[in-house]
Design a protein around this motif. Structure first.
Motif, PDB file in Angstrom:
ATOM      1  N   TYR A 192     -23.062  -2.337 -21.351  1.00 32.76           N
ATOM      2  CA  TYR A 192     -24.004  -1.241 -21.569  1.00 32.76           C
ATOM      3  C   TYR A 192     -25.435  -1.720 -21.359  1.00 32.76           C
ATOM      4  O   TYR A 192     -25.751  -2.901 -21.530  1.00 32.76           O
ATOM      5  N   GLY A 193     -26.323  -0.772 -21.032  1.00 26.89           N
ATOM      6  CA  GLY A 193     -27.737  -1.090 -20.902  1.00 26.89           C
ATOM      7  C   GLY A 193     -28.474  -0.793 -22.201  1.00 26.89           C
ATOM      8  O   GLY A 193     -27.876  -0.789 -23.281  1.00 26.89           O
ATOM      9  N   ASN A 194     -29.747  -0.484 -22.100  1.00 30.15           N
ATOM     10  CA  ASN A 194     -30.569  -0.239 -23.283  1.00 30.15           C
ATOM     11  C   ASN A 194     -30.736   1.253 -23.590  1.00 30.15           C
ATOM     12  O   ASN A 194     -31.473   1.616 -24.504  1.00 30.15           O
ATOM     13  N   GLU A 195     -30.069   2.102 -22.807  1.00 23.45           N
ATOM     14  CA  GLU A 195     -30.237   3.536 -22.989  1.00 23.45           C
ATOM     15  C   GLU A 195     -29.611   3.985 -24.328  1.00 23.45           C
ATOM     16  O   GLU A 195     -28.700   3.347 -24.843  1.00 23.45           O
ATOM     17  N   PRO A 196     -30.084   5.103 -24.922  1.00 23.97           N
ATOM     18  CA  PRO A 196     -29.470   5.640 -26.141  1.00 23.97           C
ATOM     19  C   PRO A 196     -27.986   5.947 -25.891  1.00 23.97           C
ATOM     20  O   PRO A 196     -27.649   6.681 -24.947  1.00 23.97           O
ATOM     21  N   LEU A 197     -27.121   5.374 -26.704  1.00 21.80           N
ATOM     22  CA  LEU A 197     -25.679   5.407 -26.441  1.00 21.80           C
ATOM     23  C   LEU A 197     -24.941   6.188 -27.526  1.00 21.80           C
ATOM     24  O   LEU A 197     -25.099   5.919 -28.717  1.00 21.80           O
ATOM     25  N   VAL A 198     -24.119   7.152 -27.082  1.00 24.86           N
ATOM     26  CA  VAL A 198     -23.301   7.956 -27.991  1.00 24.86           C
ATOM     27  C   VAL A 198     -21.838   7.774 -27.608  1.00 24.86           C
ATOM     28  O   VAL A 198     -21.472   7.927 -26.433  1.00 24.86           O
ATOM     29  N   ILE A 199     -20.984   7.445 -28.581  1.00 25.00           N
ATOM     30  CA  ILE A 199     -19.542   7.332 -28.359  1.00 25.00           C
ATOM     31  C   ILE A 199     -18.875   8.552 -28.968  1.00 25.00           C
ATOM     32  O   ILE A 199     -19.040   8.845 -30.153  1.00 25.00           O
ATOM     33  N   CYS A 200     -18.114   9.286 -28.148  1.00 27.20           N
ATOM     34  CA  CYS A 200     -17.370  10.457 -28.613  1.00 27.20           C
ATOM     35  C   CYS A 200     -15.881  10.132 -28.560  1.00 27.20           C
ATOM     36  O   CYS A 200     -15.353   9.827 -27.479  1.00 27.20           O
ATOM     37  N   SER A 201     -15.192  10.203 -29.690  1.00 27.26           N
ATOM     38  CA  SER A 201     -13.790   9.782 -29.737  1.00 27.26           C
ATOM     39  C   SER A 201     -12.981  10.722 -30.611  1.00 27.26           C
ATOM     40  O   SER A 201     -13.487  11.245 -31.621  1.00 27.26           O
ATOM     41  N   ILE A 202     -11.711  10.930 -30.240  1.00 28.24           N
ATOM     42  CA  ILE A 202     -10.844  11.784 -31.068  1.00 28.24           C
ATOM     43  C   ILE A 202      -9.686  11.020 -31.680  1.00 28.24           C
ATOM     44  O   ILE A 202      -8.878  11.604 -32.407  1.00 28.24           O
ATOM     45  N   GLY A 203      -9.535   9.740 -31.424  1.00 28.45           N
ATOM     46  CA  GLY A 203      -8.454   8.987 -32.056  1.00 28.45           C
ATOM     47  C   GLY A 203      -7.180   8.963 -31.236  1.00 28.45           C
ATOM     48  O   GLY A 203      -7.203   9.155 -30.016  1.00 28.45           O
TER      49      GLY A 203
END
Length: 405
Positions: A231-242
């Protein structure tokens, strides 16, 4: 040195249970190098076991799949636990028979079951077949009705009566482990003329704290972890459902919210994790978005992110709490276990709870913009549960079969 034959049954839904079970098993091997562990589980847990090089019981493909039952019982992203229980009855009967046939054909020195209610009930009915200490693992106590449906209330009361019957007669287990703290259990009764849940658990269960499959201190350097993961330095969001296919609607909502939020945060980076049972191509997401199916060690990506969006499952939300990460979670509606977990998170002051049925892309985008990268002050949580669980298991084995050690 005489070998110790251990059967480990990993029950319940998705991937959270097998993650913690593997960690407990590895601690058990450190304490008992002579232990030979065989596994009984279903997909998607078997995928994780295969990747870990674990030994599984022969004929495991005949074992009932609770995750599949839950997916059949679900209506979109809603899952009523009582409805799931009714849908699972045939699988539970099938699993109980499989287990009883297995212990007839092979001698085990120890059996461990993670939320394997059907196995616990089978051993109650066939106590003469129990030649080993049986350990059962819980992370919640008691069911709750989530609707006004009278059938659901009857089902919930029946199963709560079965659950609390340990207070009236000797249980089939030799040790019951609770992964969490006493305050995680609602301070109320199982139902009319039934005992108080928290008091019941305090008398019968051993509390070991939460299970994290990593050392929190090893994941304090976010930039280092990002570099490792690419990953870079950008704002990072992880979306997960399991680990189930339930949650397609949540991921699509996240996709719409991403398009709105990036107007305010142009370099926003969303990563979608669909899990092992929901094909990525079945979800409507913005073009060129980063999508993955099964991601090993998802907690590393949580450690790298600035915000996570997920359902209300215990394992992932506790991991994010331990990592002290901001997160937005949507408990599966109608699922009383996730409703209970939401109460735990509220007590810990962790995460922001939203309701999928009333959330809009605009609302979620607003919450993403206001929450991403914020500093949180969750309390430190007891996260050495796997080690304590293994120590308790060895202790009960020594008491039951001192000659085996």
């Amino acid at each position: 040195m005489e070998r110790i034959n251990v059967l480990y049954i990993s029950g319940s839904l998705g991937l959270g249970h097998i993650t913690r079970d593997l960690l407990i098993a590895n601690y058990l091997r450190k304490l008992l190098p002579e232990a030979d562990i065989e596994w009984l589980a279903a997909s998607p847990a078997t995928t994780v076991l295969e990747e870990a090089g674990e030994k599984m019981v022969e004929g495991i493909d005949q074992y009932g799949n609770e995750t599949h039952s839950a997916e059949k019982a679900a209506k979109g992203s809603r899952l009523n636990l009582a409805n799931y229980v009714m849908k699972s009855t045939n699988d539970w009967k099938k699993n109980a028979k499989f287990f009883l046939d297995l212990i007839k054909s092979k001698n085990y020195d120890l059996v461990i079951g993670d939320e394997t209610y059907e196995i616990e009930i089978a051993l109650r009915k066939h106590s003469d077949m129990k030649k080993f200490p049986f350990v059962i693992i819980y992370d919640f106590v008691g069911l709750d009705s989530m609707t006004f449906n009278p059938i659901e209330h009857i089902v919930v009361y029946y199963w709560n009566r079965v659950w609390s019957s340990d207070s009236r007669k000797k249980p089939s287990y030799d040790l019951a482990l609770f992964l969490g703290e006493p305050d995680d259990i609602p301070d109320k009764s199982f139902g009319f003329m039934l005992p108080n849940r928290r008091d019941f658990a305090k008398k019968r269960y051993t509390f070991v704290g939460y299970v994290l499959s990593f050392d929190v201190n090893s994941y304090s350097n976010k930039q280092e972890i990002r570099k490792k993961l690419g990953y870079g330095n950008e704002p990072l969001v992880i979306c997960s459902i399991g680990g189930t296919a339930i949650g397609k609607e949540l991921l699509e909502l996240c996709g719409e919210a991403y398009l709105i939020a990036r107007e305010k945060i142009p370099n926003l980076h969303f990563v979608f994790v669909t899990g092992p049972r929901l094909p990525a191509e079945s979800i409507k997401l913005p073009e060129s978005i980063e999508v993955h199916e099964f991601v090993p060690r998802l907690y590393e990506h949580f450690a790298a992110c600035d915000l996570a969006i997920l359902q209300g499952g215990r394992t992932s939300t506790i991991e994010l709490t331990g990592l002290k990460k901001p997160f937005i979670y949507f408990p599966i509606e109608g699922h009383c276990e996730q409703a209970n977990n939401a109460q735990i998170l509220t007590r810990l002051g962790a995460g922001l709870k939203l309701k999928l049925s009333s959330a809009t892309p605009e609302l979620l985008a607003e919450k993403v913009i206001s929450t991403i990268g914020t500093t949180v002050s969750y309390p430190d949580i007891p996260s050495d549960g796997a080690q304590k669980a293994a120590e308790s298991i060895v202790k009960v084995l020594k008491e039951y079969k001192p000659s085996a050690l």
